[in-house]
Design a protein around this motif. Sequence first.
Motif, PDB file in Angstrom:
ATOM      1  N   ASN A   9       0.832  -1.202   0.000  1.00 53.86           N
ATOM      2  CA  ASN A   9       0.000   0.000   0.000  1.00 53.86           C
ATOM      3  C   ASN A   9       0.874   1.262   0.000  1.00 53.86           C
ATOM      4  OD1 ASN A   9       0.897  -0.420   2.629  1.00 53.86           O
ATOM      5  ND2 ASN A   9      -0.924   0.472   3.542  1.00 53.86           N
ATOM      6  N   ILE A  10       2.193   1.076  -0.146  1.00 55.08           N
ATOM      7  CA  ILE A  10       3.141   2.185  -0.197  1.00 55.08           C
ATOM      8  C   ILE A  10       4.218   1.900  -1.244  1.00 55.08           C
ATOM      9  CG2 ILE A  10       2.836   2.907   2.219  1.00 55.08           C
ATOM     10  CD1 ILE A  10       5.470   1.390   2.851  1.00 55.08           C
ATOM     11  N   LYS A  11       4.879   2.944  -1.693  1.00 53.97           N
ATOM     12  CA  LYS A  11       6.024   2.804  -2.596  1.00 53.97           C
ATOM     13  C   LYS A  11       7.231   2.418  -1.743  1.00 53.97           C
ATOM     14  CE  LYS A  11       8.391   3.358  -6.419  1.00 53.97           C
ATOM     15  NZ  LYS A  11       8.486   2.202  -7.269  1.00 53.97           N
ATOM     16  N   ILE A  12       7.966   1.404  -2.171  1.00 58.14           N
ATOM     17  CA  ILE A  12       9.139   0.936  -1.422  1.00 58.14           C
ATOM     18  C   ILE A  12      10.362   1.092  -2.312  1.00 58.14           C
ATOM     19  CG2 ILE A  12      10.208  -0.999  -0.210  1.00 58.14           C
ATOM     20  CD1 ILE A  12       7.343  -2.100   0.231  1.00 58.14           C
ATOM     21  N   GLU A  13      11.099   2.160  -2.099  1.00 63.21           N
ATOM     22  CA  GLU A  13      12.315   2.417  -2.874  1.00 63.21           C
ATOM     23  C   GLU A  13      13.423   1.449  -2.473  1.00 63.21           C
ATOM     24  OE1 GLU A  13      12.752   4.646  -5.323  1.00 63.21           O
ATOM     25  OE2 GLU A  13      10.785   5.583  -5.165  1.00 63.21           O
ATOM     26  N   VAL A  14      13.582   1.293  -1.152  1.00 63.26           N
ATOM     27  CA  VAL A  14      14.645   0.432  -0.621  1.00 63.26           C
ATOM     28  C   VAL A  14      13.992  -0.612   0.288  1.00 63.26           C
ATOM     29  CG1 VAL A  14      16.773   0.332   0.720  1.00 63.26           C
ATOM     30  CG2 VAL A  14      16.301   2.344  -0.692  1.00 63.26           C
ATOM     31  N   PRO A  15      13.930  -1.858  -0.149  1.00 65.32           N
ATOM     32  CA  PRO A  15      13.321  -2.905   0.688  1.00 65.32           C
ATOM     33  C   PRO A  15      14.110  -3.092   1.990  1.00 65.32           C
ATOM     34  CG  PRO A  15      13.718  -3.707  -1.545  1.00 65.32           C
ATOM     35  CD  PRO A  15      14.405  -2.383  -1.418  1.00 65.32           C
ATOM     36  N   ASP A  16      13.368  -3.362   3.061  1.00 68.74           N
ATOM     37  CA  ASP A  16      14.014  -3.657   4.329  1.00 68.74           C
ATOM     38  C   ASP A  16      13.218  -4.736   5.056  1.00 68.74           C
ATOM     39  OD1 ASP A  16      12.037  -2.539   6.321  1.00 68.74           O
ATOM     40  OD2 ASP A  16      12.523  -0.660   5.313  1.00 68.74           O
ATOM     41  N   LEU A  17      13.798  -5.258   6.108  1.00 68.46           N
ATOM     42  CA  LEU A  17      13.143  -6.311   6.883  1.00 68.46           C
ATOM     43  C   LEU A  17      12.385  -5.756   8.087  1.00 68.46           C
ATOM     44  CD1 LEU A  17      16.019  -8.937   6.709  1.00 68.46           C
ATOM     45  CD2 LEU A  17      13.914  -8.865   5.355  1.00 68.46           C
ATOM     46  N   GLU A  59       8.646  -2.545  -8.322  1.00 64.52           N
ATOM     47  CA  GLU A  59       9.363  -3.385  -9.274  1.00 64.52           C
ATOM     48  C   GLU A  59      10.864  -3.364  -8.990  1.00 64.52           C
ATOM     49  OE1 GLU A  59       8.330  -2.778 -13.392  1.00 64.52           O
ATOM     50  OE2 GLU A  59       6.376  -1.955 -12.834  1.00 64.52           O
ATOM     51  N   TYR A  60      11.469  -4.542  -9.153  1.00 66.71           N
ATOM     52  CA  TYR A  60      12.899  -4.702  -8.898  1.00 66.71           C
ATOM     53  C   TYR A  60      13.495  -5.625  -9.951  1.00 66.71           C
ATOM     54  CZ  TYR A  60      11.102  -3.178  -4.407  1.00 66.71           C
ATOM     55  OH  TYR A  60      10.452  -2.487  -3.425  1.00 66.71           O
ATOM     56  N   LEU A  61      14.772  -5.451 -10.204  1.00 67.56           N
ATOM     57  CA  LEU A  61      15.527  -6.387 -11.020  1.00 67.56           C
ATOM     58  C   LEU A  61      16.375  -7.238 -10.093  1.00 67.56           C
ATOM     59  CD1 LEU A  61      16.792  -4.247 -14.032  1.00 67.56           C
ATOM     60  CD2 LEU A  61      14.927  -5.913 -14.007  1.00 67.56           C
ATOM     61  N   PHE A  62      16.502  -8.521 -10.468  1.00 65.00           N
ATOM     62  CA  PHE A  62      17.279  -9.462  -9.674  1.00 65.00           C
ATOM     63  C   PHE A  62      18.037 -10.377 -10.629  1.00 65.00           C
ATOM     64  CE2 PHE A  62      17.153 -13.808  -7.651  1.00 65.00           C
ATOM     65  CZ  PHE A  62      18.198 -13.594  -6.770  1.00 65.00           C
ATOM     66  N   LEU A 156      20.680  -7.342  -3.309  1.00 64.23           N
ATOM     67  CA  LEU A 156      20.713  -7.838  -4.687  1.00 64.23           C
ATOM     68  C   LEU A 156      19.550  -7.330  -5.529  1.00 64.23           C
ATOM     69  CD1 LEU A 156      21.698 -11.529  -3.880  1.00 64.23           C
ATOM     70  CD2 LEU A 156      23.215  -9.687  -4.668  1.00 64.23           C
ATOM     71  N   LEU A 157      18.574  -6.680  -4.884  1.00 68.02           N
ATOM     72  CA  LEU A 157      17.415  -6.146  -5.597  1.00 68.02           C
ATOM     73  C   LEU A 157      17.697  -4.719  -6.052  1.00 68.02           C
ATOM     74  CD1 LEU A 157      14.579  -7.361  -3.211  1.00 68.02           C
ATOM     75  CD2 LEU A 157      15.163  -8.306  -5.455  1.00 68.02           C
ATOM     76  N   VAL A 158      17.465  -4.467  -7.341  1.00 66.29           N
ATOM     77  CA  VAL A 158      17.666  -3.134  -7.907  1.00 66.29           C
ATOM     78  C   VAL A 158      16.278  -2.537  -8.161  1.00 66.29           C
ATOM     79  CG1 VAL A 158      18.604  -1.811  -9.834  1.00 66.29           C
ATOM     80  CG2 VAL A 158      19.822  -3.839  -8.978  1.00 66.29           C
ATOM     81  N   SER A 159      15.940  -1.467  -7.454  1.00 67.25           N
ATOM     82  CA  SER A 159      14.649  -0.821  -7.585  1.00 67.25           C
ATOM     83  C   SER A 159      14.518  -0.141  -8.945  1.00 67.25           C
ATOM     84  CB  SER A 159      14.479   0.203  -6.458  1.00 67.25           C
ATOM     85  OG  SER A 159      13.202   0.776  -6.527  1.00 67.25           O
ATOM     86  N   LEU A 160      13.344  -0.278  -9.556  1.00 63.26           N
ATOM     87  CA  LEU A 160      13.076   0.382 -10.853  1.00 63.26           C
ATOM     88  C   LEU A 160      12.160   1.589 -10.654  1.00 63.26           C
ATOM     89  CD1 LEU A 160      12.530  -2.714 -13.146  1.00 63.26           C
ATOM     90  CD2 LEU A 160      14.543  -1.279 -12.944  1.00 63.26           C
TER      91      LEU A 160
END
Length: 160
Positions: A9-17, A59-62, A156-160
């Motif tokens: 429900n939010i934009k996630i530029e940098v994934p975290d735990l 979206e992310y590239l892996f 390892l995830l590259v945010s698009l």
Amino acid sequence: MIRLYHGSNIKIEVPDLAHSKPFKDFGRGFYLSANRQQALDMATQKVSQTQQGEAQVNEYLFDESMMNSTELRVLNFPDYSEEWARFVLANRSRNNSLPIHNYDIVYGPIADDGVTYQLRRYEGGLISIHRLVEELKYAKGITFQYYFGTERALKLLVSL
């Protein structure tokens, strides 16, 4: 490179735990799918549950070759199986206050939404492990999820 999606429900530029919830299929972690529609469905569900934000497909590239890297601890479930069901059962068990594994990435099928009910039936001896596997199969057909459970994996995830 593969494109992976995370519904929220939010934009996630940098994934975290930090925002990850425990007791999910593969444990506390960041979950993604190669299926954009599946991520959109999850985002819509999240908005409905929280009554906050709007559906976002992040979206992310892996680099999928990293799944074979000796630098990472990777667990792969190519299909529904008893081993997969036991793994989901252990991760979803409220009796396990600590994580049950230390994998960086886990790849495998998504359990159906009725998982809690089915796990209680199995734990109560009402159904066999074989029946549990059948009951946990996702109603919309087999769909897979990627679990990223460590900071090392998230990098390892590259945010698009």
